[in-house]
Scaffold this motif. Structure first.
Motif, PDB file in Angstrom:
ATOM      1  N   PHE A   1       0.876  -1.171   0.000  1.00  0.00           N
ATOM      2  CA  PHE A   1       0.000   0.000   0.000  1.00  0.00           C
ATOM      3  C   PHE A   1       0.909   1.216   0.000  1.00  0.00           C
TER       4      PHE A   1
ATOM      5  N   ILE B   1       3.473  -4.933   2.243  1.00  0.00           N
ATOM      6  CA  ILE B   1       2.769  -5.790   3.192  1.00  0.00           C
ATOM      7  C   ILE B   1       3.156  -7.247   2.937  1.00  0.00           C
TER       8      ILE B   1
ATOM      9  N   SER C   1      -2.410 -10.866  14.341  1.00  0.00           N
ATOM     10  CA  SER C   1      -3.112  -9.722  13.763  1.00  0.00           C
ATOM     11  C   SER C   1      -2.142  -8.826  12.999  1.00  0.00           C
ATOM     12  N   GLY C   2      -2.557  -8.408  11.817  1.00  0.00           N
ATOM     13  CA  GLY C   2      -1.754  -7.475  11.038  1.00  0.00           C
ATOM     14  C   GLY C   2      -0.686  -8.117  10.187  1.00  0.00           C
ATOM     15  N   CYS C   3      -0.685  -9.461  10.074  1.00  0.00           N
ATOM     16  CA  CYS C   3       0.388 -10.107   9.321  1.00  0.00           C
ATOM     17  C   CYS C   3       0.077 -10.180   7.830  1.00  0.00           C
ATOM     18  N   GLY C   4      -1.133  -9.792   7.441  1.00  0.00           N
ATOM     19  CA  GLY C   4      -1.437  -9.760   6.010  1.00  0.00           C
ATOM     20  C   GLY C   4      -2.393 -10.837   5.551  1.00  0.00           C
ATOM     21  N   LYS C   5      -3.126 -11.433   6.455  1.00  0.00           N
ATOM     22  CA  LYS C   5      -4.056 -12.496   6.066  1.00  0.00           C
ATOM     23  C   LYS C   5      -5.194 -11.946   5.208  1.00  0.00           C
ATOM     24  N   SER C   6      -5.832 -10.893   5.725  1.00  0.00           N
ATOM     25  CA  SER C   6      -6.953 -10.322   4.962  1.00  0.00           C
ATOM     26  C   SER C   6      -6.473  -9.785   3.628  1.00  0.00           C
ATOM     27  N   THR C   7      -5.293  -9.188   3.627  1.00  0.00           N
ATOM     28  CA  THR C   7      -4.751  -8.649   2.386  1.00  0.00           C
ATOM     29  C   THR C   7      -4.609  -9.743   1.335  1.00  0.00           C
TER      30      THR C   7
ATOM     31  N   GLN D   1     -14.800 -10.462   7.409  1.00  0.00           N
ATOM     32  CA  GLN D   1     -14.519 -10.392   8.832  1.00  0.00           C
ATOM     33  C   GLN D   1     -15.675  -9.722   9.585  1.00  0.00           C
TER      34      GLN D   1
ATOM     35  N   GLU E   1     -11.947 -14.834   9.125  1.00  0.00           N
ATOM     36  CA  GLU E   1     -12.287 -14.929  10.537  1.00  0.00           C
ATOM     37  C   GLU E   1     -13.790 -14.990  10.760  1.00  0.00           C
TER      38      GLU E   1
ATOM     39  N   HIS F   1      -6.929 -16.328  13.385  1.00  0.00           N
ATOM     40  CA  HIS F   1      -5.745 -16.292  14.227  1.00  0.00           C
ATOM     41  C   HIS F   1      -5.941 -17.253  15.405  1.00  0.00           C
TER      42      HIS F   1
HETATM   43  N1  LIG Z   1      -5.685  -0.060   2.706  1.00  0.00           N
HETATM   44  C1  LIG Z   1      -4.551  -0.168   3.421  1.00  0.00           C
HETATM   45  N2  LIG Z   1      -3.626   0.815   3.379  1.00  0.00           N
HETATM   46  C2  LIG Z   1      -2.483   0.739   4.072  1.00  0.00           C
HETATM   47  N3  LIG Z   1      -2.167  -0.293   4.855  1.00  0.00           N
HETATM   48  C3  LIG Z   1      -3.032  -1.327   4.956  1.00  0.00           C
HETATM   49  C4  LIG Z   1      -4.284  -1.304   4.252  1.00  0.00           C
HETATM   50  N4  LIG Z   1      -4.935  -2.447   4.543  1.00  0.00           N
HETATM   51  C5  LIG Z   1      -4.157  -3.121   5.389  1.00  0.00           C
HETATM   52  N5  LIG Z   1      -3.008  -2.464   5.639  1.00  0.00           N
HETATM   53  C6  LIG Z   1      -1.906  -2.924   6.496  1.00  0.00           C
HETATM   54  O1  LIG Z   1      -1.522  -4.183   6.034  1.00  0.00           O
HETATM   55  C7  LIG Z   1      -1.190  -5.026   7.111  1.00  0.00           C
HETATM   56  C8  LIG Z   1      -1.930  -6.324   6.983  1.00  0.00           C
HETATM   57  O2  LIG Z   1      -3.311  -6.076   7.133  1.00  0.00           O
HETATM   58  P1  LIG Z   1      -4.375  -7.248   7.099  1.00  0.00           P
HETATM   59  O3  LIG Z   1      -5.721  -6.607   7.141  1.00  0.00           O
HETATM   60  O4  LIG Z   1      -4.099  -8.132   5.966  1.00  0.00           O
HETATM   61  O5  LIG Z   1      -4.097  -7.960   8.478  1.00  0.00           O
HETATM   62  P2  LIG Z   1      -4.730  -9.316   9.042  1.00  0.00           P
HETATM   63  O6  LIG Z   1      -3.695 -10.320   9.036  1.00  0.00           O
HETATM   64  O7  LIG Z   1      -5.999  -9.599   8.331  1.00  0.00           O
HETATM   65  O8  LIG Z   1      -5.035  -8.883  10.545  1.00  0.00           O
HETATM   66  P3  LIG Z   1      -6.318  -9.172  11.450  1.00  0.00           P
HETATM   67  O9  LIG Z   1      -6.151 -10.532  12.008  1.00  0.00           O
HETATM   68  O10 LIG Z   1      -6.198  -8.137  12.523  1.00  0.00           O
HETATM   69  O11 LIG Z   1      -7.502  -9.017  10.598  1.00  0.00           O
HETATM   70  C9  LIG Z   1      -1.505  -4.256   8.372  1.00  0.00           C
HETATM   71  O12 LIG Z   1      -0.303  -3.802   8.928  1.00  0.00           O
HETATM   72  C10 LIG Z   1      -2.343  -3.107   7.924  1.00  0.00           C
HETATM   73  O13 LIG Z   1      -2.054  -1.979   8.691  1.00  0.00           O
END
Ligand SMILES: Nc1ncnc2c1ncn2[C@@H]1O[C@H](COP(=O)(O)OP(=O)(O)OP(=O)(O)O)[C@@H](O)[C@H]1O
Ligand SMILES: [Mg+2]
Lengths: 433, 351
Positions: free
Chosen positions: B12, B17, B37-43, B81, B158, B191
């Motif tokens: 991003f 990421i 949390s925040g490791c990039g799963k949703s991404t 989610q 999730e 998670h």
């Molecule tokens: N649109 C965006 N712009 C900038 N950074 C982003 C954006 N979306 C996500 N991120 C960053 O990317 C990283 C991964 O986010 P992601 O949502 O994939 O986490 P996750 O593994 O799904 O976490 P969780 O378990 O909390 O849902 C995070 O550090 C988040 O801050």
């Protein structure tokens, strides 16, 4: 519980007073004025009784005979006239004879009075006859009476014997002050001018509202929603300019555009068209520009409201609908628009009322012209009550017109609330009493 | 349908990421993306369904390259989610939405909605709006909406996070049953390691945008590649002892406990190591005796959980069948099954 209620009342008391003073009072006063015939002619304090030509004309409808009589001069042989005659130092016999044989006689016309004078023993010359008759001319036309009784006494002296009902009519028609009346509403209902103005207003409000304040604003909000953020904000800023420019300057720019030496004329001149005032040369053009001028201002407000409402829709709903296979158009149709019901209601209501009530842009651009082609209700009320061509400002009629506007506004708002099913839009309060 | 991420990267703006991720999910397989949390799963999930465009790399469904295909054309079902139900539509309209936008006859939609609603047990809620549903019911609606158009790929972000423990158990098996019945390829983001282990064929563990290990749940449990993986799986979690190599043995602290381990042979003396001991491998009947003091005891019904402080201050966790003879404060001498322990280098690598 009880104390918190009381506290609540205390807290809203200042607001309630404000609402009463600044919101309700003007409406109440308007309603009061609407029930009078106040104008520049009547003044706003009391008046007198005066037999003007207009009053006579009005009287003609109900009492044609009396009206004719009052309008004519009348001749009465009285002490006042005799005293004046003595002062003229003509032959003394004239006065003596008139006193002894004609005292108190009333002649309905000059001819009859002069025939009597001519027959006097001392033989007045034609010039003298004229001089004498003038002294006994007792017309009430254009005489001003401070009280009703003075008028009646004077009429009686002139030989008009009136029943109390007739006296009432005469008094009412000759009174120059304002009176309570429902006449204003009759005028509004029956006058073809008013009907035309009403249609103008309906046309102006509905077209501006539908095309610009709602549709175009929605279009702007939705397209900017799908634009990259930076482009979108530039775009929105541009559309805000008409709203933040002072209205006088904004309208002046439109005038520059449309003047016979303005941009459009110059541009069309390239193709051989003679210069003309595009704003005022025809009713259609005038409407076109009036609607654009107001529409561009109105669109920006709708755009802001709708944009922020779209922003409030969680991003995941857009993601979900994309994944579900919805196209852009289906997203707009099924996700965005249904969730904009409340903002659309708000903008429609608010803009209807402001379009109905505001006339500054029209006043500044076309002044209701050409002719009265773009005269709308609020502008007409303004013209009637505050800025009349003839100079007779009809406050009462203007107030009645304003009152009609208030009623129309309320009725329309209620209709909107029904159409948009307001009750389903408001959710129950989360904190229960 | 097989899903393949080939050198997938996502950033991003200037924040990277995910970089060069390779991931393959077999046809009909259910894979868990597990990570903090925040490791990039949703991404990652958003890239698979097309909401995010990859910065680099390819995404393949079967043999089809879908990298540049808009989400509308990917035929994926997603449970978000936050569920992302449409608040202004009834449950029926929500579930039927993917069919409605395909302009399927409304009688057909009605029938299919009824079928799928029965499948997730919300047949009697069809007239309600999302705001009138409990979290668990909303979750089922979201699942029904994801499944109704028979997607090639099911993505679950999730989905069980908001449910109570009992409902979570129920939904776990429900989702797994549906996935198996429909033979759909699925990725479950979570998670919660229990969820991942109980529902999925394989687990991919992620840490700050990278996949650390992919394996079946039991393989991963028995054979973690790093200390991160070992610490992530297992409940109650593994405990670590810090020590050094001394003549082919792991020695805890100065002249402390000495564990001869095959894994440390050949490592030069003095190398710092950490030893991972799962709770079930401490307090066993055989092994190397370890002395310590119980500082914490908790019963979990069938089993008891103890924290034991060793003389050097480090803590070992032990899980054992219920017994009443040990209380906090007692000194114990329990056996450690040293053959089942994991040895990790300082950087977390398993040796
Ligand atoms: N649109 C965006 N712009 C900038 N950074 C982003 C954006 N979306 C996500 N991120 C960053 O990317 C990283 C991964 O986010 P992601 O949502 O994939 O986490 P996750 O593994 O799904 O976490 P969780 O378990 O909390 O849902 C995070 O550090 C988040 O801050
Ligand atoms: Mg997430």
């Amino acid at each position: 519980m009880r104390t918190s209620r009381a506290l609540g009342l205390v807290m809203i008391a200042p607001a309630a007073v404000m609402i009463f003073l600044f919101f309700l009072m003007p409406v109440v006063l308007t309603a009061i004025f609407a029930m009078t015939n106040m104008s520049t002619a009547t003044g706003i304090s009391g008046g007198a009784w005066q037999v003007t030509q207009t009053a006579v004309n009005r009287l003609k409808a109900e009492m044609p005979e009396l009206a004719g009589g009052i309008a004519e001069p009348r001749f009465v042989i009285d002490e006042e006239g005799l005293a004046a005659l003595e002062a003229l130092k003509l032959k003394a016999g004239f006065g003596t004879e008139l006193r002894t044989s004609h005292m108190g006689e009333v002649f309905p016309s000059r001819r009859e009075a002069e025939r009597m004078i001519k027959a006097l023993k001392d033989r007045p010359s034609t010039r003298e006859v004229k001089q004498i008759s003038d002294l006994f001319n007792r017309s009430v036309l254009n005489t001003r009476f401070e009280t009703r009784d003075q008028l009646m006494a004077s009429l009686k002296k002139l030989g008009f014997t009136l029943t109390p009902a007739e006296q009432e009519t005469v008094a009412a028609t000759t009174y120059t002050g304002w009176v309570w009346t429902t006449e204003n509403f009759r005028i509004i209902r029956n006058s073809p001018d008013m009907a035309q103005i009403f249609l103008n207003t309906a046309f102006y409000v509905s077209v501006t509202l539908l095309l610009f304040n709602v549709s175009y604003a929605l279009f702007l909000a939705i397209t900017t929603h799908y634009m990259p953020a930076s482009t979108a904000s530039v775009f929105r800023a541009i559309w805000l300019l008409p709203r933040i420019t002072p209205v006088v300057i904004y309208v002046l720019m439109w005038k520059w555009l449309t003047w016979d030496s303005g941009f459009i004329s110059m541009f069309m001149g390239q193709f051989g068209y003679p210069p003309k005032n595009y704003l005022l040369d025809s009713a259609n053009n005038a409407w076109f520009f009036v609607i654009l001028i107001n529409g561009f201002i109105g669109a920006s407000m709708g755009m802001l409201v709708f944009s922020s409402a779209i922003k409030a829709i969680p991003q995941t709903q857009f993601h979900a609908s994309e994944v579900d296979g919805a196209s852009r158009w289906q997203q707009v149709r099924h996700i965005i628009l249904p969730q904009l019901r409340w903002p659309i209601l708000f903008v429609t209501c608010y803009q209807t009322l402001s379009l109905l009530a505001s006339f500054n842009e029209i006043l500044l651009s076309t002044r209701g012209g050409p002719g009265r082609a773009t005269e709308v209700w609020s502008l007409a009320a303004y013209h009637t009550a505050l800025n009349n061509y003839t100079g007779n400002l009809e406050y009462g009629l203007g107030a009645a017109m304003a009152l009609v506007l208030v009623v129309v506004g309320i009725v329309l708002s209620l209709i909107y609330l029904r159409i948009f099913r307001y009750d389903t839009l408001i959710s129950k309060p989360l904190i229960e009493d | 349908m097989r899903i393949l991420l080939d050198k997938f990267s996502k950033s991003f703006g200037s924040t990277k990421i995910i970089e060069d991720m390779d991931l393959e999910v077999g046809s009909g397989e259910m894979l868990a993306l597990l990570g903090p949390s925040g490791c990039g799963k949703s991404t990652t999930l958003f890239a698979v369904c097309g909401i995010h465009r990859p910065t680099a790399g390819r995404i393949l469904f079967g043999d089809r390259d879908v990298t540049h295909l808009p989400s509308q054309e990917r035929n994926v079902g997603v449970v978000f989610q936050s569920y992302a139900l449409y608040p202004h539509m009834t449950v029926e309209e929500n579930i039927g939405f993917p069919l409605m936008v395909k302009r399927i006859a409304s009688a057909d939609i009605k029938k299919q909605v009824a079928d799928i609603a029965a499948l997730v047990h919300i047949g009697d809620l069809l007239g309600r709006r999302p705001a009138q549903l409990s979290g668990g019911q909303q979750q089922r609606v979201a699942l029904a909406r994801a499944l109704i158009r028979r997607p090639d790929v099911l993505l679950l972000d999730e989905p069980l996070a908001n449910l109570d423990a009992k409902l979570r158990l129920e939904m776990r098996s429900e989702i797994r049953r549906l996935q198996k019945e429909t033979g759909i390829t699925a990725i479950l983001v979570t998670h919660d390691q229990v969820e991942a282990m109980s529902m999925c064929d394989r687990i991919a563990i992620m840490k700050s945008g990278e996949i650390v290990q992919i394996a079946t749940p039991s393989e991963m449990y028995k054979d973690p590649r790093t200390s991160f993986v070992a610490s992530f799986l297992g409940n109650p979690p593994i405990s670590f002892l810090k020590g050094k190599v001394q003549q082919g043995a792991f020695v805890l602290g100065e002249n402390g406990l000495r564990l001869p381990l095959a894994a440390v042979s050949g490592i030069p003396d003095g190398t710092p190591l950490s030893l991972g001991v799962r709770p079930e491998h401490f307090g066993t009947t055989a092994g190397i005796p370890v002395e310590g003091k119980v500082v914490f005891a908790e019963t979990q019904g069938r089993e008891n959980l103890y924290d034991v402080v060793l003389p050097d201050g480090s803590v070992l966790r032990s899980i054992q069948p219920v017994r009443d003879d040990v209380k906090p404060g007692d000194s114990v001498r329990w056996h450690l099954d040293s053959a089942s322990t994991f040895v990790f280098a300082e950087d977390g690598r398993r040796l």
